[in-house]
Every structure is written in structure tokens, then in C-alpha cells.
Design a protein around this motif. Structure first.
Motif, PDB file in Angstrom:
ATOM      1  N   PHE A   1       0.836  -1.209   0.000  1.00  0.00           N
ATOM      2  CA  PHE A   1       0.000   0.000   0.000  1.00  0.00           C
ATOM      3  C   PHE A   1       0.865   1.252   0.000  1.00  0.00           C
ATOM      4  O   PHE A   1       0.667   2.172  -0.790  1.00  0.00           O
ATOM      5  N   LEU A   2       1.824   1.321   0.901  1.00  0.00           N
ATOM      6  CA  LEU A   2       2.657   2.519   1.024  1.00  0.00           C
ATOM      7  C   LEU A   2       3.537   2.721  -0.206  1.00  0.00           C
ATOM      8  O   LEU A   2       3.771   3.855  -0.623  1.00  0.00           O
ATOM      9  N   THR A   3       3.982   1.636  -0.789  1.00  0.00           N
ATOM     10  CA  THR A   3       4.764   1.733  -2.025  1.00  0.00           C
ATOM     11  C   THR A   3       3.887   2.320  -3.139  1.00  0.00           C
ATOM     12  O   THR A   3       4.339   3.167  -3.912  1.00  0.00           O
ATOM     13  N   LEU A   4       2.642   1.899  -3.188  1.00  0.00           N
ATOM     14  CA  LEU A   4       1.699   2.433  -4.186  1.00  0.00           C
ATOM     15  C   LEU A   4       1.389   3.912  -3.921  1.00  0.00           C
ATOM     16  O   LEU A   4       1.325   4.720  -4.842  1.00  0.00           O
ATOM     17  N   LEU A   5       1.228   4.292  -2.658  1.00  0.00           N
ATOM     18  CA  LEU A   5       0.888   5.670  -2.303  1.00  0.00           C
ATOM     19  C   LEU A   5       2.081   6.625  -2.416  1.00  0.00           C
ATOM     20  O   LEU A   5       1.892   7.832  -2.568  1.00  0.00           O
TER      21      LEU A   5
ATOM     22  N   PHE B   1       1.022  12.154  -1.044  1.00  0.00           N
ATOM     23  CA  PHE B   1       2.144  11.657  -0.245  1.00  0.00           C
ATOM     24  C   PHE B   1       3.458  12.042  -0.911  1.00  0.00           C
ATOM     25  O   PHE B   1       3.551  12.080  -2.140  1.00  0.00           O
ATOM     26  N   LYS B   2       4.468  12.290  -0.112  1.00  0.00           N
ATOM     27  CA  LYS B   2       5.823  12.486  -0.635  1.00  0.00           C
ATOM     28  C   LYS B   2       6.351  11.139  -1.125  1.00  0.00           C
ATOM     29  O   LYS B   2       5.765  10.088  -0.858  1.00  0.00           O
ATOM     30  N   VAL B   3       7.467  11.167  -1.816  1.00  0.00           N
ATOM     31  CA  VAL B   3       8.124   9.922  -2.210  1.00  0.00           C
ATOM     32  C   VAL B   3       8.731   9.316  -0.947  1.00  0.00           C
ATOM     33  O   VAL B   3       9.472   9.983  -0.223  1.00  0.00           O
ATOM     34  N   LEU B   4       8.372   8.078  -0.679  1.00  0.00           N
ATOM     35  CA  LEU B   4       8.839   7.399   0.530  1.00  0.00           C
ATOM     36  C   LEU B   4      10.017   6.495   0.213  1.00  0.00           C
ATOM     37  O   LEU B   4       9.989   5.734  -0.759  1.00  0.00           O
TER      38      LEU B   4
ATOM     39  N   GLY C   1      13.399   2.698   3.581  1.00  0.00           N
ATOM     40  CA  GLY C   1      13.629   2.778   5.030  1.00  0.00           C
ATOM     41  C   GLY C   1      12.462   3.426   5.760  1.00  0.00           C
ATOM     42  O   GLY C   1      12.080   2.972   6.847  1.00  0.00           O
ATOM     43  N   GLU C   2      11.899   4.481   5.174  1.00  0.00           N
ATOM     44  CA  GLU C   2      10.741   5.134   5.798  1.00  0.00           C
ATOM     45  C   GLU C   2       9.549   4.186   5.858  1.00  0.00           C
ATOM     46  O   GLU C   2       8.836   4.125   6.871  1.00  0.00           O
ATOM     47  N   ILE C   3       9.361   3.439   4.779  1.00  0.00           N
ATOM     48  CA  ILE C   3       8.259   2.479   4.747  1.00  0.00           C
ATOM     49  C   ILE C   3       8.486   1.403   5.807  1.00  0.00           C
ATOM     50  O   ILE C   3       7.582   1.081   6.592  1.00  0.00           O
ATOM     51  N   ALA C   4       9.688   0.859   5.851  1.00  0.00           N
ATOM     52  CA  ALA C   4      10.007  -0.205   6.821  1.00  0.00           C
ATOM     53  C   ALA C   4       9.831   0.284   8.257  1.00  0.00           C
ATOM     54  O   ALA C   4       9.273  -0.438   9.099  1.00  0.00           O
ATOM     55  N   ASP C   5      10.289   1.489   8.550  1.00  0.00           N
ATOM     56  CA  ASP C   5      10.145   2.041   9.901  1.00  0.00           C
ATOM     57  C   ASP C   5       8.677   2.217  10.270  1.00  0.00           C
ATOM     58  O   ASP C   5       8.261   1.907  11.391  1.00  0.00           O
ATOM     59  N   TYR C   6       7.889   2.736   9.320  1.00  0.00           N
ATOM     60  CA  TYR C   6       6.467   2.939   9.584  1.00  0.00           C
ATOM     61  C   TYR C   6       5.776   1.595   9.829  1.00  0.00           C
ATOM     62  O   TYR C   6       4.998   1.452  10.773  1.00  0.00           O
ATOM     63  N   VAL C   7       6.058   0.622   8.988  1.00  0.00           N
ATOM     64  CA  VAL C   7       5.440  -0.696   9.126  1.00  0.00           C
ATOM     65  C   VAL C   7       5.817  -1.311  10.472  1.00  0.00           C
ATOM     66  O   VAL C   7       4.956  -1.830  11.190  1.00  0.00           O
ATOM     67  N   ALA C   8       7.079  -1.213  10.860  1.00  0.00           N
ATOM     68  CA  ALA C   8       7.540  -1.780  12.131  1.00  0.00           C
ATOM     69  C   ALA C   8       6.861  -1.120  13.326  1.00  0.00           C
ATOM     70  O   ALA C   8       6.625  -1.765  14.349  1.00  0.00           O
ATOM     71  N   GLY C   9       6.512   0.155  13.187  1.00  0.00           N
ATOM     72  CA  GLY C   9       5.871   0.873  14.285  1.00  0.00           C
ATOM     73  C   GLY C   9       4.449   0.419  14.575  1.00  0.00           C
ATOM     74  O   GLY C   9       3.938   0.634  15.675  1.00  0.00           O
ATOM     75  N   GLY C  10       3.785  -0.204  13.597  1.00  0.00           N
ATOM     76  CA  GLY C  10       2.460  -0.778  13.816  1.00  0.00           C
ATOM     77  C   GLY C  10       1.284   0.181  13.786  1.00  0.00           C
ATOM     78  O   GLY C  10       0.144  -0.247  13.989  1.00  0.00           O
TER      79      GLY C  10
ATOM     80  N   ALA D   1       3.470  12.751   8.569  1.00  0.00           N
ATOM     81  CA  ALA D   1       4.709  13.312   8.021  1.00  0.00           C
ATOM     82  C   ALA D   1       4.904  12.969   6.545  1.00  0.00           C
ATOM     83  O   ALA D   1       5.784  13.535   5.895  1.00  0.00           O
ATOM     84  N   PHE D   2       4.102  12.057   6.018  1.00  0.00           N
ATOM     85  CA  PHE D   2       4.203  11.684   4.601  1.00  0.00           C
ATOM     86  C   PHE D   2       3.350  12.592   3.719  1.00  0.00           C
ATOM     87  O   PHE D   2       3.482  12.590   2.502  1.00  0.00           O
ATOM     88  N   VAL D   3       2.422  13.315   4.323  1.00  0.00           N
ATOM     89  CA  VAL D   3       1.428  14.086   3.580  1.00  0.00           C
ATOM     90  C   VAL D   3       2.002  15.439   3.155  1.00  0.00           C
ATOM     91  O   VAL D   3       2.416  16.233   3.997  1.00  0.00           O
ATOM     92  N   THR D   4       2.023  15.669   1.853  1.00  0.00           N
ATOM     93  CA  THR D   4       2.515  16.949   1.339  1.00  0.00           C
ATOM     94  C   THR D   4       1.382  17.921   1.053  1.00  0.00           C
ATOM     95  O   THR D   4       1.591  19.129   1.022  1.00  0.00           O
TER      96      THR D   4
END
Length: 192
Positions: A95-99, A129-132, A135-144, A161-164
């Protein structure tokens, strides 16, 4: 002296409860509706959001016929592709990769049921969304923080913080469009 009817929120979402509190509304009761949220064939994201909100309101209104029932549902879409609540870390990563670096739309349907009538509205908000980075995606996913959230993110949490850019209703992206909610409640005769 007339008393206002009981207000029942057909959702256990803490975000919806918080949003209502921001405008001075405290539901008399919380009664989540358990419905099948599977999209129908060829159903647009906007229609899905309204149908789900209406269905939740109708289910709870059947249990509490004298109450004013408030229900809502949020649908995240990229084009006609629905991004529902992510089932696991792999799905939220997709999802985050798509967004990433794209615009998407958040449709929030709200419904108020009272005395056999159901009034609905849908709010369409565009979010960029900004370009993620991976590492940003992995950190967000790990945070739950993605768990239980349409599209795999909550704008009010770390993903904010991803929203532009946002064009529309911030509270609707959180899960409840406040302006429309107040107007629907007033139309059903419920006032603070």
C-alpha cells in the motif's frame, strides 16, 4: 420540556470518539455494527463508503429504534483500486509503495438514522504523499500504527509526516467529517 433522543455511535473507533469530543459531542452509547464490508462488483469507492455507513446505521438503528444513530466508514482509493485495512506487514508495505509520491482519495461516508429515515453524505478528500524511501516504509510498518486503518495509515499519526498536501476535510480523513456530521444530526432533530 422535551428531551433529546439518545445518540448512539455505531463505531468503536477511538478517532471518531475523539473527533466528536472536539466539537462537544459525547455519544450516549457506543454500539459497533458488525457488517460484511466486502465491496460489491463494480462499486465505486464513493458508493462503497456511503453503503457501509448506511448499513452500519441501519443495523444499529434496528437494535435502538428510538435513538439517533451515527455511523461512518472511510475508504482509501488510488483510482478505482481500494486500499482496505491492511491484513499484514507485506500488504501495508505494498500500500505505502503504491501511495508513495502519488495522490490518492479518501472517501468518508457518514450516515444518521432516526425514526426509520437514514440520511447520508460522502466527503471526498484528495491526499498527496511524498516519495517514501524503503527505510521510511520499513520504519512505519515496524511501528504498527497502520493496524486497523483504511489504506494502511492514519493521517493523525506518524504517517502525517508523509502528507505533502490535502484538499478537502482533514477530519474526514481521520474518519468523521465534522461539518457534515453536525448537519446530519441537526436534520434528524438532534442538537447538543
Amino acid at each position: 420540556m422535551s428531551t433529546r433522543p439518545e445518540l448512539v455511535l455505531a463505531s468503536a473507533s477511538p478517532r471518531r470518539i475523539e473527533l466528536l469530543a472536539l466539537i462537544g459531542i459525547k455519544p450516549d452509547r457506543i454500539d459497533p455494527a458488525d457488517i460484511d464490508e466486502t465491496p460489491q462488483r463494480d462499486e465505486t469507492p464513493s458508493r462503497l463508503a456511503v453503503r457501509l455507513a448506511r448499513s452500519k446505521a441501519e443495523v444499529v438503528a434496528a437494535r435502538s429504534p428510538a435513538a439517533v444513530v451515527l455511523a461512518a466508514d472511510t475508504v482509501v482509493a488510488v483510482g478505482r483500486r481500494l486500499l482496505e485495512k491492511a491484513a499484514d506487514e507485506a500488504e501495508v508495505t505494498r500500500f505505502l509503495t503504491l501511495l508513495s509520491g502519488r495522490n490518492h482519495r479518501v472517501f468518508t461516508g457518514v450516515a444518521v438514522a432516526h425514526e426509520g429515515k437514514v440520511r447520508t453524505r460522502v466527503v471526498d478528500t484528495r491526499v498527496s504523499f511524498k516519495v517514501l524511501s524503503p527505510g521510511e516504509i520499513a520504519d512505519y510498518v515496524a511501528g504498527g500504527d497502520w493496524r486497523g486503518k483504511a489504506g494502511g495509515y492514519g493521517i493523525q499519526g506518524p504517517a502525517g509526516a508523509f502528507v505533502t498536501r490535502i484538499v478537502g476535510s482533514y477530519p474526514a480523513v481521520m474518519g468523521l467529517p465534522l461539518f457534515e456530521t453536525v448537519n446530519l444530526l441537526a436534520g434528524a432533530g438532534w442538537r447538543k
